[in-house]
Scaffold this motif. Structure first.
Motif, short mmCIF file in Angstrom:
data_model
loop_
_atom_site.label_atom_id
_atom_site.label_comp_id
_atom_site.label_asym_id
_atom_site.label_seq_id
_atom_site.Cartn_x
_atom_site.Cartn_y
_atom_site.Cartn_z
N CYS A 29 0.84 -1.19 0.00
CA CYS A 29 0.00 0.00 0.00
C CYS A 29 0.88 1.24 0.00
O CYS A 29 1.97 1.23 0.56
CB CYS A 29 -0.88 0.01 1.24
N ASN A 30 0.38 2.31 -0.61
CA ASN A 30 1.06 3.61 -0.62
C ASN A 30 2.47 3.55 -1.18
O ASN A 30 3.34 4.28 -0.73
CB ASN A 30 1.09 4.20 0.80
N LYS A 31 2.71 2.69 -2.14
CA LYS A 31 4.03 2.58 -2.76
C LYS A 31 3.88 2.79 -4.26
O LYS A 31 3.06 2.13 -4.91
CB LYS A 31 4.63 1.20 -2.49
N CYS A 32 4.66 3.71 -4.81
CA CYS A 32 4.60 3.95 -6.25
C CYS A 32 5.07 2.69 -6.98
O CYS A 32 6.11 2.13 -6.66
CB CYS A 32 5.47 5.14 -6.64
N GLN A 33 4.25 2.26 -7.93
CA GLN A 33 4.53 1.05 -8.68
C GLN A 33 5.10 1.43 -10.05
O GLN A 33 5.14 2.59 -10.41
CB GLN A 33 3.24 0.24 -8.82
N SER A 34 5.51 0.45 -10.81
CA SER A 34 6.13 0.70 -12.12
C SER A 34 5.16 1.39 -13.08
O SER A 34 5.58 1.98 -14.06
CB SER A 34 6.62 -0.61 -12.73
N THR A 35 3.88 1.36 -12.78
CA THR A 35 2.87 2.01 -13.62
C THR A 35 2.65 3.47 -13.23
O THR A 35 1.73 4.10 -13.74
CB THR A 35 1.53 1.25 -13.51
N ASP A 36 3.46 4.00 -12.30
CA ASP A 36 3.32 5.36 -11.78
C ASP A 36 1.99 5.57 -11.06
O ASP A 36 1.40 6.64 -11.09
CB ASP A 36 3.51 6.42 -12.87
N VAL A 37 1.53 4.51 -10.42
CA VAL A 37 0.30 4.53 -9.64
C VAL A 37 0.62 4.03 -8.24
O VAL A 37 1.43 3.13 -8.06
CB VAL A 37 -0.78 3.62 -10.29
N LYS A 38 -0.03 4.64 -7.25
CA LYS A 38 0.13 4.23 -5.86
C LYS A 38 -1.25 3.84 -5.35
O LYS A 38 -2.13 4.70 -5.20
CB LYS A 38 0.71 5.40 -5.06
N CYS A 39 -1.48 2.53 -5.12
CA CYS A 39 -2.76 2.08 -4.58
C CYS A 39 -2.82 2.48 -3.11
O CYS A 39 -1.92 2.16 -2.33
CB CYS A 39 -2.91 0.57 -4.73
#
Length: 158
Positions: A29-39
């Protein structure tokens, strides 16, 4: 024929490695992913880009969850969410000295000593519970600045 077998093994290793990266590296949670999205939770996310304000929260369509895949929101049950509902759920509890506590992002309840009363009070639309700030509910920007006090989707059933 030997090169065909080697190519097949190489493809197998590549597929397993990419699955392991997704499962082990992007289920937080709250971590920027490779898709530039943070769930932020199972159904909401924000964008990890300097061109968009970080306090912008986007909701997946009904029945969909936030993922680390290229298609950010996927139908519930089709894949695992990047931020499962039970991950990092923190909410205050009645401790005998508090009168009210947030029981979800958008609800609060009165305390009777160290027990919750049964009445659930809902914040107005587009506001979040903020008991510790001496206000009951605040707008999204203020809630994100001070921190969400309870990141549960809805209050627990009594």
């Amino acid at each position: 024929m030997q090169s065909h077998g080697s190519l097949k093994n190489l493809c197998f290793v590549a597929i397993i490695s990419s699955v392991a990266v997704f499962v082990l590296g992007e289920t937080f949670c709250n971590k920027c992913q490779s898709t530039d999205v943070k769930c932020l939770n199972e159904t909401h996310f924000s964008l990890c880009t300097e061109s968009v304000a970080p306090d912008q929260v986007i909701s997946c369509p009904d029945g969909q969850i936030c993922t680390g895949l290229k298609k950010i929101c996927m139908p519930r049950g089709s894949t695992e969410p990047s931020c499962p509902t039970d991950a990092d759920v923190t909410c205050p509890s009645c401790n005998g000295s508090t009168l009210f506590v947030c029981t979800s992002r958008t609800t609060f309840q009165m305390c009777n000593g160290d027990k919750l009363t049964s009445q659930v009070t809902k914040c107005k639309d587009n506001t979040y519970c903020a008991i510790s700030g001496k206000k009951f509910c605040v707008d999204r920007c203020e809630a994100l600045k001070s921190g969400i006090q309870c990141n549960r989707e809805s209050p627990l059933e009594l």
